[in-house]
Write a protein that holds these residues in place. Structure first.
Motif, mmCIF file in Angstrom:
data_model
loop_
_atom_site.group_PDB
_atom_site.id
_atom_site.type_symbol
_atom_site.label_atom_id
_atom_site.label_comp_id
_atom_site.label_asym_id
_atom_site.label_seq_id
_atom_site.Cartn_x
_atom_site.Cartn_y
_atom_site.Cartn_z
ATOM 1 N N ARG A 127 -9.938 -5.966 -0.985
ATOM 2 C CA ARG A 127 -10.196 -5.780 -2.427
ATOM 3 C C ARG A 127 -10.738 -6.988 -3.105
ATOM 4 N NH1 ARG A 127 -5.010 -2.353 -4.141
ATOM 5 N NH2 ARG A 127 -5.007 -0.791 -2.681
ATOM 6 N N GLU A 179 -2.103 10.568 -13.183
ATOM 7 C CA GLU A 179 -3.031 9.931 -11.981
ATOM 8 C C GLU A 179 -1.857 9.147 -11.118
ATOM 9 O OE1 GLU A 179 -5.929 6.925 -12.443
ATOM 10 O OE2 GLU A 179 -6.975 7.393 -10.626
ATOM 11 N N GLY A 233 -1.400 6.286 -8.294
ATOM 12 C CA GLY A 233 -2.048 5.494 -7.340
ATOM 13 C C GLY A 233 -3.462 4.815 -8.429
ATOM 14 N N GLY A 248 -5.031 2.177 -9.110
ATOM 15 C CA GLY A 248 -5.735 0.870 -8.845
ATOM 16 C C GLY A 248 -6.325 0.409 -9.769
ATOM 17 N N GLU A 298 1.144 3.187 -11.056
ATOM 18 C CA GLU A 298 0.353 2.347 -10.030
ATOM 19 C C GLU A 298 1.625 1.417 -9.922
ATOM 20 O OE1 GLU A 298 -2.436 1.620 -8.265
ATOM 21 O OE2 GLU A 298 -1.040 0.240 -7.503
ATOM 22 N N ILE A 299 1.839 1.310 -8.324
ATOM 23 C CA ILE A 299 3.214 0.851 -7.767
ATOM 24 C C ILE A 299 2.862 -0.939 -7.632
ATOM 25 C CG2 ILE A 299 2.406 0.683 -5.362
ATOM 26 C CD1 ILE A 299 5.193 1.979 -4.884
ATOM 27 N N ASN A 315 6.698 3.353 -9.097
ATOM 28 C CA ASN A 315 6.485 4.398 -7.967
ATOM 29 C C ASN A 315 6.337 5.707 -8.395
ATOM 30 O OD1 ASN A 315 6.345 5.840 -5.707
ATOM 31 N ND2 ASN A 315 8.531 5.068 -4.774
ATOM 32 N N ALA A 316 5.430 6.406 -8.161
ATOM 33 C CA ALA A 316 5.067 7.700 -8.832
ATOM 34 C C ALA A 316 5.950 8.975 -8.229
ATOM 35 C CB ALA A 316 3.580 7.976 -8.508
ATOM 36 N N TYR A 322 -6.752 9.879 -6.127
ATOM 37 C CA TYR A 322 -7.990 9.112 -5.480
ATOM 38 C C TYR A 322 -7.777 8.203 -4.606
ATOM 39 C CZ TYR A 322 -9.630 12.025 -9.608
ATOM 40 O OH TYR A 322 -9.771 13.309 -10.113
ATOM 41 N N PHE A 323 -8.425 8.487 -3.433
ATOM 42 C CA PHE A 323 -8.276 7.377 -2.203
ATOM 43 C C PHE A 323 -6.933 6.915 -1.997
ATOM 44 C CE2 PHE A 323 -12.377 8.439 -4.134
ATOM 45 C CZ PHE A 323 -13.119 8.187 -2.802
ATOM 46 N N PRO A 324 -6.067 7.658 -1.780
ATOM 47 C CA PRO A 324 -4.701 7.196 -1.604
ATOM 48 C C PRO A 324 -4.737 6.248 -0.335
ATOM 49 C CG PRO A 324 -4.993 9.423 -0.932
ATOM 50 C CD PRO A 324 -6.012 9.103 -1.580
ATOM 51 N N ASP A 325 -3.672 5.142 -0.060
ATOM 52 C CA ASP A 325 -3.930 4.217 1.100
ATOM 53 C C ASP A 325 -3.575 5.230 2.375
ATOM 54 O OD1 ASP A 325 -3.829 1.843 -0.308
ATOM 55 O OD2 ASP A 325 -1.788 2.267 -0.809
ATOM 56 N N VAL A 329 1.267 8.804 0.303
ATOM 57 C CA VAL A 329 1.539 9.307 -0.896
ATOM 58 C C VAL A 329 1.548 10.911 -0.953
ATOM 59 C CG1 VAL A 329 -0.465 9.398 -2.512
ATOM 60 C CG2 VAL A 329 1.550 7.853 -3.146
ATOM 61 N N THR A 380 -13.834 6.560 -9.176
ATOM 62 C CA THR A 380 -12.995 5.290 -9.195
ATOM 63 C C THR A 380 -13.572 4.098 -8.293
ATOM 64 O OG1 THR A 380 -12.063 5.901 -6.771
ATOM 65 C CG2 THR A 380 -10.849 6.906 -8.909
ATOM 66 N N HIS A 381 -12.897 3.133 -8.578
ATOM 67 C CA HIS A 381 -13.435 1.978 -7.791
ATOM 68 C C HIS A 381 -13.785 2.111 -6.157
ATOM 69 C CE1 HIS A 381 -12.480 -0.608 -11.453
ATOM 70 N NE2 HIS A 381 -13.388 -1.046 -11.066
ATOM 71 N N PHE A 382 -12.701 2.823 -5.744
ATOM 72 C CA PHE A 382 -12.669 3.135 -4.264
ATOM 73 C C PHE A 382 -13.890 4.081 -4.080
ATOM 74 C CE2 PHE A 382 -9.501 1.287 -1.287
ATOM 75 C CZ PHE A 382 -9.159 0.465 -2.032
#
Ligand code: SAM
Length: 218
Positions: free
Chosen positions: A3, A44, A46, A48, A69-70, A96-97, A116-119, A131, A193-195
């Motif tokens: 990142r 939302e 995560g 980011g 956002e965690i 943590n959501a 969006y774009f979860p790990d 997630v 999103t950025h991802f």
């Protein structure tokens, strides 16, 4: 892919209205308890660097947005975006959501959930850390109102297919996946999103769907 580094919010920026710790939230999260109004509430998971929550809350002033956002520094970075433009309809939660979806949001109270774009958690033995899993899908389905939306975008085909299959199996009330279109970006931050930006700029395919929760009888 690593990142890019984060710009630190200036010391003088007051984040008190835009950043909350998940441990210090009211036990029932709603537009009323967080924004003192009854506007539709979108969550939302995560966020980011917060591109989605910043753009969406600016574009839809009649809705409220909570980003969870965690990673604390990302939550702070996203909150700083909101604070700089003094957004009144969006906050970031640092934490943590999953417990929030499980315990703090009333049944049928959300207008939308965005993931969006979860790990990806590539290794098979780590998949339970995703997630989007059986429990979180049950929880988010419970939290959505009838007609409420669940948006899920990813560039990981395997995650996409597993999630679509899982929803069909355990949460058919979400209905069928509805494809969402790629929007032509007109400038460098004109992405969901950025991802999404990262994937598209690297010519990586993105899978975009939403669900719209049905009524129990439909
Ligand atoms: C791959 S990044 C995508 C960020 C952003 N959605 C985007 O598309 O640019 C996934 C983000 O989800 C966050 N995350 C992972 N598990 C989470 C959880 N249980 N609760 C809240 N955030 C979580 C991560 O810290 C990370 O910032």
């Amino acid at each position: 892919m690593p990142r890019s580094s984060l710009r630190r919010p200036g010391q003088e920026l007051d984040l008190s209205k835009h950043l909350r710790d998940s441990e210090q939230l009211p036990s029932n999260l709603s537009s009323n308890t967080l924004f003192s109004n009854e506007h539709p509430l979108e969550l939302e998971v995560g966020s980011g660097k917060g591109l989605f929550i910043d753009n969406a809350s600016l574009a839809n002033p009649a809705h409220n947005y909570v980003g969870v956002e965690i990673i604390a520094k990302y939550a702070k970075h996203s909150a700083a975006k909101l604070a700089r433009r003094q957004a009144t309809n969006a906050i970031m939660v640092s934490g943590n959501a999953e417990p929030l979806l499980a315990e703090s949001i009333a049944q049928g109270s959300l207008e939308a959930v965005h993931v969006y774009f979860p790990d990806p958690w590539w290794k098979k033995r780590h998949r339970k850390r995703r997630v989007l899993n059986e429990q979180s899908i049950i929880n988010l389905t419970r939290c959505l109102r009838t007609g409420g939306r669940f948006h899920f975008w990813t560039d990981v085909l395997d995650y996409f297919e597993d999630t679509v299959e899982l929803i069909a199996e355990i949460s058919p009330i979400l209905g069928v996946p509805i494809p969402e279109d790629e929007i032509t970006a007109t400038h460098d931050l004109d992405y969901r999103t950025h991802f999404e930006r990262r994937s598209r700029q690297n010519f990586i395919p993105v899978y975009r769907i939403r669900y719209e929760k049905r009524s129990a009888l439909a």
